[in-house]
Design a protein around this motif. Structure first.
Motif, PDB file in Angstrom:
ATOM      1  N   LYS A 173       0.817  -1.212   0.000  1.00 36.80           N
ATOM      2  CA  LYS A 173       0.000   0.000   0.000  1.00 36.80           C
ATOM      3  C   LYS A 173       0.858   1.273   0.000  1.00 36.80           C
ATOM      4  CE  LYS A 173      -3.906  -2.143   2.434  1.00 36.80           C
ATOM      5  NZ  LYS A 173      -4.803  -2.055   3.617  1.00 36.80           N
ATOM      6  N   GLY A 174       2.174   1.093  -0.091  1.00 37.18           N
ATOM      7  CA  GLY A 174       3.055   2.253  -0.123  1.00 37.18           C
ATOM      8  C   GLY A 174       3.315   2.877   1.225  1.00 37.18           C
ATOM      9  N   ILE A 175       3.115   2.118   2.286  1.00 36.23           N
ATOM     10  CA  ILE A 175       3.291   2.641   3.643  1.00 36.23           C
ATOM     11  C   ILE A 175       4.580   2.085   4.248  1.00 36.23           C
ATOM     12  CG2 ILE A 175       2.316   2.769   5.959  1.00 36.23           C
ATOM     13  CD1 ILE A 175      -0.441   2.419   4.703  1.00 36.23           C
ATOM     14  N   GLN A 176       5.406   2.975   4.800  1.00 32.16           N
ATOM     15  CA  GLN A 176       6.628   2.548   5.459  1.00 32.16           C
ATOM     16  C   GLN A 176       6.316   2.077   6.877  1.00 32.16           C
ATOM     17  OE1 GLN A 176       8.944   6.273   4.545  1.00 32.16           O
ATOM     18  NE2 GLN A 176      10.581   4.790   4.229  1.00 32.16           N
TER      19      GLN A 176
END
Length: 260
Positions: free
Chosen positions: A96-99
């Motif tokens: 989801k593109g979350i670090q």
């Protein structure tokens, strides 16, 4: 002489320079001389081109870089932490593109940046007269701030040495030595040669070396680079001393670049 072509000469000098090519993440190194991507980026900034703009006409220009003063290597060691005291995020991201936070938790990153101190280079850019003339005007009146590889590396003046109605090699050979005032005084105490030999790297389709620093795009979403053929040479250039010592010239001394 090809009257349809000109050479723009630039003096690339400053307290610090940094010309990276393949380094990334927490260790950013520098090449010992300006890269083509760095010089093209400087020209694009002067001309007011956005990062997404086409730079094909700039990358097609022929580049030559002369080492007038090699400078010395400096390492900048520092650490990075979250001001809120929270764990630092991972380098990678989820689907989801979350670090995510580092696991186990890491609160400090160690980073290293490398720079050239007190270096001086003469860069020649050869190409169509109309484009080179436009770039020369832009360098003297830049749309965006000019930098020597990184934004923090500000060039000293003059940057623009002017246009030369000749070929790249001749322009680099005839331009006097551009060392700094302190280095010139130090050299004068040792001797005032009429000429000096300086290392140079030039674009050459038949060159025996390859540099992977020709930019394809500066767009942050699709940054890309390719290779170019180069050759290394030694050029005999005027020293610039008003009253050189009779029958004296600085021959090919590789240690002279290190000021030994």
């Amino acid at each position: 002489m090809n009257t349809d072509h000109l050479v723009l000469l630039l003096r690339l000098a400053g307290p610090m320079q940094s010309w990276g090519d393949r380094s990334a993440f927490n260790r950013r190194e520098t090449r010992p001389e300006p890269t083509k991507s760095g010089v093209v980026g400087l020209l694009a900034a002067a001309a007011g081109r956005r990062r997404e703009a086409d730079i094909t006409d700039l990358t097609d220009l022929r580049l030559g870089v002369r080492v007038d003063q090699a400078g010395s290597l400096m390492r900048d060691y520092h650490t990075v932490s979250d001001y809120r005291g929270q764990p630092l995020p991972q380098a990678g991201v989820s689907a989801k593109g979350i670090q995510k936070p580092t696991s186990p938790a890491k609160y400090t990153h160690i980073t290293q940046r490398f720079y050239l101190q007190d270096a001086v280079f003469v860069a020649g850019i050869e190409g169509p007269a109309d484009l080179i003339t436009t770039l020369g005007t832009a360098i003297s009146n830049p749309a965006f701030p000019l930098a020597l590889g990184r934004r923090s590396c500000v060039p000293t003046q003059p940057v623009n040495l002017g246009l030369r109605p000749t070929d790249l090699e001749t322009a680099l050979i005839t331009e006097p030595w551009q060392i700094g005032d302190h280095a010139r005084r130090r050299q004068a105490r040792k001797g005032r040669p009429a000429t000096v030999q300086l290392a140079a790297t030039l674009d050459d389709p038949d060159g025996d070396d390859v540099a992977h620093d020709r930019p394809v795009s500066f767009d942050p979403l699709r940054r890309a680079f390719t290779s170019r053929r180069i050759r290394h040479d030694w050029l005999t250039v005027p020293s610039g001393f008003d009253n050189p010592d009779p029958d004296r010239s600085a021959g090919h001394d590789p240690f002279a670049l290190l000021d030994w």
